[in-house]
Design a protein around this motif. Structure first.
Motif, short mmCIF file in Angstrom:
data_model
loop_
_atom_site.label_atom_id
_atom_site.label_comp_id
_atom_site.label_asym_id
_atom_site.label_seq_id
_atom_site.Cartn_x
_atom_site.Cartn_y
_atom_site.Cartn_z
N THR A 26 0.82 -1.21 0.00
CA THR A 26 0.00 0.00 0.00
C THR A 26 0.85 1.26 0.00
O THR A 26 0.46 2.28 -0.58
N SER A 27 2.02 1.24 0.65
CA SER A 27 2.85 2.44 0.71
C SER A 27 3.35 2.83 -0.68
O SER A 27 3.37 4.01 -1.05
N ARG A 64 0.48 4.32 -2.78
CA ARG A 64 0.11 5.65 -2.30
C ARG A 64 1.08 6.70 -2.82
O ARG A 64 0.66 7.82 -3.16
N GLU A 65 2.35 6.37 -2.89
CA GLU A 65 3.34 7.32 -3.42
C GLU A 65 3.06 7.64 -4.89
O GLU A 65 3.17 8.79 -5.31
#
Length: 600
Positions: free
Chosen positions: A176-177, A180-181
């Motif tokens: 997810t990180s 998101r970026e």
């Protein structure tokens, strides 16, 4: 004892003699002496044996030419030359190895038999009664657990109607990180879809038009395969290119409701250097993430269409065979449901230039008008065909006109203002085919159908171009058709005086059961001469002008092994195109980097 026969590695010298030996029975062989056996083996070759050897040599040469090693070995004769490895053989790109999540140790489930204590032969009536009560309570508990598990299993197979976040969509926290970026990088600007004029690229002379076509062809001829990856786990059904110029961010929808997001030119994750040429040739390019947008993860949830909000590319719309339409906010990462039907498969969606209205086609032959500013219960549904409508397209210059392509073999242009004037009984918002046909037959509805054109077989797709005057259709009759609709015809409140395709292009559209239907997709770039992309059964991606001229045929036999059925192009950058195949493997077409050109 006679000496035992031994054979060398080259058996070609003894095969003919063995043929002669086969004519001697086993009994005779046991009774013959050594001299007799030697005489048999040294007998001159007959004409039959010589002809047999010649046939074997010819067959061996043919099989070696076809590179059938196993068949050559079956002949029993060695190959004279060592087969050369074909360096031009294409190899499919292999997905990168994913690190599996660690699963916490949980206590194993114990059977009911082991949980029950052994029966004491000397137990008292009181203990026996107590034991039987405990056993009965345990059986009731197990039955209740079984029913609850069955109910959870049924619920898990139903479409999800609630809001979903990225963690739920990915089911992998460590991914997810990264996504998101990427979303943050493309949400700094709205990237609205730029409007095109209906008179754009309409020339007074053929010379000016030829100049534009030549310039476009020169720009597209430099495209080559610059990145490959297995973006989705199953067959690609649809695709959309994000308008951000600094990134090649492409969204692919697959057969099991999965949305693959591919940052095609992103630097890959660091990994150990691999000197194996085969591994380097099949290495994936860029980074990708997979979101389970629609549920369940089966063919009942195939993604049928992907669209970006025309006024704000931060929102993405997806339609699915699970009878729902969802929107994904790239800013918040939240997916929510916009619309749903009762067991009617949604085949296509399109939005008006304002982004406030959506038109939806379905497998029952209906189209639905949904105002996104109102509750979905106020959507109006019209039965426009007795057969499935595979695609619906909104004119981006004049949104009062929509285009439908159906399995009834007819392409039609509708004036939706006439449909909006229909009134149902008791305020009903659903209008069946009989009501629509009555409207068309009435004086007030004579111009409801502005034009139509019958095809020889089902019309698989039909779309307006960005100028709102060009139409392209694909059909199972292996033909691409092109129309030019003048703005004057749209302005008159009457059926078109003439609606005939000016160009017919022969194109193999027989995709069969295991390949996504080929659809011609217009480029949304208003700054260049109108053109569209379409896959080809010969594993290429073809780009045509709005007049039907072939601009370029993109292919790479050393890297592509399957038909590129789904295509799309960048809405702002001309030299960008993407395609996907039936295994979920996707390709980015772009000019080669300077470093790659120097290496070549």
């Amino acid at each position: 004892m006679y000496p035992k026969l031994s054979f060398t590695n080259d058996e070609s010298d003894v095969l003919p003699s063995l043929h002669v030996l086969s004519r001697v029975t086993f009994k005779q062989h046991n009774n013959c002496d050594h001299n007799a056996l030697t005489t048999i083996l040294t007998m001159p070759k007959t004409a039959y044996e010589l002809e047999r050897e010649a046939n074997i040599a010819r067959n061996r040469a043919l099989l070696e030419q076809l590179e059938l090693k196993e068949a050559v070995a079956a002949l029993g004769m060695p190959s004279k030359t060592k087969p050369q490895k074909n360096k031009n053989t294409a190899k499919p790109v292999q997905p990168a190895k994913r690190v599996k999540r660690e699963v916490a140790d949980t206590p194993r489930r114990q059977s009911a038999r082991l949980r029950l204590t052994a029966v004491d032969p000397n137990e008292t009536p009181y203990k026996k009664r107590k034991r039987e009560q405990e056993q009965e309570a345990l059986r009731r508990k197990q039955e209740q657990e079984r029913l609850e598990e069955e109910e959870r299993s049924r619920e898990a197979k139903k479409p999800r109607h609630q809001e979903l976040d990225l963690m739920t969509l990915t089911d992998e926290d460590h991914l997810t990180s990264g996504i998101r970026e990427v979303f943050e990088a493309v949400t700094h600007e709205a990237h609205p879809r730029r409007a095109a004029s209906s008179d754009a690229f309409v020339f007074d002379s053929d010379k000016k038009e030829d100049t534009e076509v030549t310039a476009l062809r020169e720009r597209l001829q430099n495209l080559k395969v610059v990145a490959r990856a297995k973006v989705t786990e199953n067959r690609v059904y649809c695709a959309a290119y994000h308008p951000e110029k600094t990134k090649d961010l492409i969204f692919f929808g697959d057969k099991h409701g999965q949305l693959g997001i591919w940052d095609a030119r992103a630097p890959p994750n660091e990994s150990e250097d691999d000197e194996d040429e085969d591994a380097a040739a099949t290495k994936e390019g860029g980074k990708y993430w997979r979101l389970q947008m629609h549920w369940p993860a089966t063919s009942k949830s195939s993604l049928s269409c992907i669209k970006f909000d025309p006024t704000n590319s931060h929102s993405l719309y997806t339609s699915s065979y699970d009878c729902t339409i969802r929107t994904l906010s790239l800013g918040s990462g939240i997916s929510r449901e916009l619309f749903s039907t009762d067991n009617i498969l949604i085949s296509s969606i399109d939005l008006t230039p304002s982004g406030n209205e959506m038109w939806i086609s379905d497998a029952s032959g209906g189209v639905t008008h949904l105002d996104l500013r109102q509750d979905k219960s106020k959507a109006r549904s019209y039965q426009l065909s007795a057969d499935k409508i595979g695609s619906v397209s909104v004119n981006q210059v004049n949104s009062s006109f929509i285009l439908t392509a159906s399995n009834s073999r007819v392409l039609k242009i509708w004036d939706v203002r006439k449909l909006a004037g229909m009134k149902g009984k008791a305020g009903a918002l659903d209008f069946d085919l009989e009501a629509v046909e009555s409207l068309i037959a009435s004086p007030a509805g004579k111009s409801c159908v502005r034009a139509e054109w019958p095809h020889n077989k089902s019309v698989s797709s039909a779309y307006w171009d960005p100028r709102g005057r060009g139409v392209v259709s694909t059909s199972y009759d292996d033909t691409i058709r092109l129309w030019d609709v003048s703005p004057k015809s749209l302005a008159r409140d009457a059926p078109f005086p003439n609606f005939k395709p000016f160009s017919r292009i022969r194109h193999n559209c027989q995709t069969g059961k295991w390949l996504t239907i080929l659809r011609a997709q217009w480029s949304l770039n208003p700054d260049v001469y109108p053109h569209f992309t379409i896959g080809d059964m010969d594993h290429s991606l073809d780009i045509f002008t709005c007049k039907g001229d072939l601009l370029v045929k993109l292919a790479d036999k050393t890297r592509i092994t399957a038909a590129q059925a789904v295509t799309c192009s960048h809405p702002s950058v001309v030299e960008r195109a993407a395609s996907g195949n039936a295994s979920g493997r996707c390709v980015l077409w772009a000019p080669a980097d300077e470093e790659e050109e120097e290496a070549d």
